[in-house]
Write a protein that holds these residues in place. Structure first.
Motif, short mmCIF file in Angstrom:
data_model
loop_
_atom_site.label_atom_id
_atom_site.label_comp_id
_atom_site.label_asym_id
_atom_site.label_seq_id
_atom_site.Cartn_x
_atom_site.Cartn_y
_atom_site.Cartn_z
N ILE A 112 0.85 -1.20 0.00
CA ILE A 112 0.00 0.00 0.00
C ILE A 112 0.88 1.25 0.00
N SER A 113 1.95 1.22 0.81
CA SER A 113 2.86 2.37 0.90
C SER A 113 3.46 2.68 -0.49
N ARG A 114 3.81 1.62 -1.20
CA ARG A 114 4.43 1.80 -2.52
C ARG A 114 3.47 2.58 -3.43
N ASP A 115 2.19 2.22 -3.39
CA ASP A 115 1.25 2.90 -4.28
C ASP A 115 0.82 4.26 -3.76
N VAL A 116 0.73 4.40 -2.43
CA VAL A 116 0.42 5.73 -1.88
C VAL A 116 1.52 6.70 -2.26
N ASN A 117 2.75 6.23 -2.22
CA ASN A 117 3.88 7.12 -2.52
C ASN A 117 3.98 7.44 -4.01
N LYS A 118 3.19 6.71 -4.84
CA LYS A 118 3.23 7.03 -6.27
C LYS A 118 1.91 7.69 -6.70
N ALA A 119 1.00 7.91 -5.68
CA ALA A 119 -0.32 8.48 -6.04
C ALA A 119 -0.09 9.74 -6.85
N GLY A 120 -0.83 9.86 -7.94
CA GLY A 120 -0.63 11.04 -8.78
C GLY A 120 0.13 10.61 -10.03
N LEU A 121 0.98 9.58 -9.86
CA LEU A 121 1.70 9.10 -11.05
C LEU A 121 0.98 7.90 -11.64
N VAL A 122 0.34 7.13 -10.71
CA VAL A 122 -0.41 5.97 -11.23
C VAL A 122 -1.89 6.26 -11.04
N ASP A 123 -2.71 5.57 -11.76
CA ASP A 123 -4.14 5.86 -11.72
C ASP A 123 -4.77 5.30 -10.43
N ILE A 124 -4.41 5.93 -9.31
CA ILE A 124 -4.86 5.38 -8.02
C ILE A 124 -5.52 6.48 -7.18
N VAL A 125 -5.61 7.71 -7.76
CA VAL A 125 -6.30 8.75 -6.97
C VAL A 125 -7.70 8.91 -7.53
N GLY A 126 -8.49 9.69 -6.83
CA GLY A 126 -9.86 9.92 -7.34
C GLY A 126 -10.82 8.83 -6.89
N PHE A 127 -12.01 8.90 -7.41
CA PHE A 127 -13.11 8.06 -6.93
C PHE A 127 -13.35 6.85 -7.83
N THR A 128 -13.95 5.82 -7.21
CA THR A 128 -14.29 4.63 -8.00
C THR A 128 -15.68 4.77 -8.62
N GLY A 129 -16.42 5.76 -8.09
CA GLY A 129 -17.80 5.91 -8.59
C GLY A 129 -18.78 5.04 -7.82
N THR A 130 -18.25 4.32 -6.78
CA THR A 130 -19.18 3.49 -5.98
C THR A 130 -19.27 4.07 -4.56
N GLU A 131 -20.27 3.59 -3.81
CA GLU A 131 -20.42 3.99 -2.41
C GLU A 131 -20.25 2.78 -1.51
N ASN A 132 -19.74 2.98 -0.29
CA ASN A 132 -19.58 1.82 0.62
C ASN A 132 -20.72 1.80 1.63
N ILE A 133 -20.67 0.83 2.52
CA ILE A 133 -21.73 0.63 3.52
C ILE A 133 -21.90 1.87 4.39
N GLN A 134 -20.83 2.67 4.44
CA GLN A 134 -20.86 3.88 5.29
C GLN A 134 -21.61 5.02 4.59
N GLY A 135 -21.95 4.78 3.29
CA GLY A 135 -22.56 5.84 2.51
C GLY A 135 -21.52 6.82 2.00
N GLU A 136 -20.24 6.38 2.03
CA GLU A 136 -19.15 7.26 1.54
C GLU A 136 -18.80 6.90 0.10
N LYS A 137 -18.37 7.89 -0.67
CA LYS A 137 -17.86 7.61 -2.01
C LYS A 137 -16.49 6.93 -1.84
N VAL A 138 -16.30 5.77 -2.46
CA VAL A 138 -15.07 5.01 -2.29
C VAL A 138 -13.98 5.54 -3.22
N LYS A 139 -12.81 5.82 -2.63
CA LYS A 139 -11.68 6.29 -3.44
C LYS A 139 -10.97 5.06 -4.02
#
Ligand code: AHG
Ligand code: MN
Ligand code: MN
Ligand code: MN
Length: 336
Positions: free
Chosen positions: A38-65
């Motif tokens: 996870i750290s490897r991808d967090v540290n590349k966030a912005g370079l790889v397509d890992i930021v932004g939303f998935t377009g789905t909602e979770n059980i919490q009613g939150e938009k899932v990143k």
């Protein structure tokens, strides 16, 4: 400081029953591997397509990143194969996550917030993974049931977090103090960097989202006013620090002291009991706080005593230095 790895520290310094040490070490090492991925991808966030939303909602009613989902998938994939679990639960999954029969099981249960503070990921602010480890007292070789898992925080055998920031740090306890390990990416190991962390008895910082002032109860408003002008003599006020990532706000509180608060608020019905979730946010951090000499309360009750009724149950959270949490509890008892 000589390089002390997590495994070495666990074996040398943590009182564990000999039989458990092997299995617990397996669990922790798989958790650490998930954290490194996870750290490897967090540290590349912005370079790889890992930021932004998935377009789905979770059980919490939150938009899932995207990183919420990625971190969740990494943890479930890795931990299912650890061979020491009989069940898992995640903020991102409505129900208990079973261990499929093709994998060996063990009596540990793992609950986690795969990515805490995910609203901050797109702006490079610290995020983290929070975990709580319980043992299934009814383990008979088969999977855990929900009632096996709904246990109070006082029964946790271990708790901690991995925070992804300027460095990646693992902070955890097995009930013998709180210890911090910093990832050395050049060797891919977490090395002991903060042995025996303790929270200062009294702090000078309060941490809360003051934007919700109008929706708090009277005791919360009274105590936050007090932090601005202790004892009404225009004494030295506390400083306000609020990052909006629970792991980062808690880590600062653990190191510097003071208090973090997420009170209940009457604006959003989903937050009438607070926003933070008991089993994989409040309870693990409460175990860390108490092991470091601090306290964690709902304002009225010790967090670790609460018997959960639901995996995603929310609680108000006041956590940090003993002096400030006691002040909150005294204020609440005045209104009881
Ligand atoms: P998560 O990202 O796991 O859903 O948790 C978010 C939480 C916690 O990290 C933080 O303390 C809190 O949300 C901030 O909430 P507000 O934005 O309402 O202050
Ligand atoms: Mn969330
Ligand atoms: Mn969270
Ligand atoms: Mn989360």
């Amino acid at each position: 400081m000589p390089q002390v790895t997590v495994t070495e520290h666990l074996l040398l310094h943590q009182k564990q029953s000999p039989s458990a040490t092997g299995r617990f070490t397996m669990l922790l090492n798989e958790l650490i591997l998930a954290g490194k991925i996870i750290s490897r991808d967090v540290n590349k966030a912005g370079l790889v397509d890992i930021v932004g939303f998935t377009g789905t909602e979770n059980i919490q009613g939150e938009k899932v990143k995207k990183l919420d989902r990625f971190a969740n998938e990494v943890l479930i994939h890795r931990m299912e194969r650890a061979g020491v679990l009989c069940g898992m639960a995640s903020e991102e999954n409505a129900d208990l996550i079973p261990i499929r029969d093709k994998f060996p099981k063990g009596d540990y249960m793992l609950l986690f917030d795969p990515l805490d503070g995910s609203t901050n990921i797109d702006v490079n602010i610290n995020v983290g993974t929070i975990f709580s480890i319980l043992r299934n007292k009814n383990f008979d070789g088969s999977g855990a049931s929900l009632s096996d898992m709904l246990r109070p925080g006082v029964e946790q055998v271990a708790a901690g977090y991995i925070m992804y920031g300027s460095s990646t740090i693992l902070v955890y306890t097995t009930g013998n103090g709180v210890h911090g390990f910093t990832l050395d990416p050049s060797v891919g190991e977490f090395l002991l960097s903060h042995p025996n962390l303790t929270i200062p008895e009294k702090g000078k910082i309060y941490s809360v989202n003051e934007g919700y002032w109008n929706y708090w109860d009277k005791p919360t408003q009274e105590i936050v006013s007090w932090f601005k002008d202790p004892d009404g003599k225009r004494g030295a006020p506390y400083s306000l620090r609020y990052i909006g990532s629970l792991v980062a706000d808690f880590h600062r509180t653990l190191i510097y002291g003071g208090i973090f608060m997420y009170p209940a608020d009457n604006r959003d019905p989903a937050k009438s009991k607070g926003k933070l979730r008991l089993m994989y946010e409040a309870s693990p951090l409460a175990m860390l706080a108490e092991q470091a000499g601090g306290m964690a309360s709902t304002g009225k009750r010790r967090i670790l005593d609460i018997v959960p009724e639901d995996l995603h149950q929310r609680v108000p959270l006041f956590i940090g230095s003993r002096d400030e949490v006691q002040k909150i509890q005294e204020t609440y008892s005045k209104y009881a």
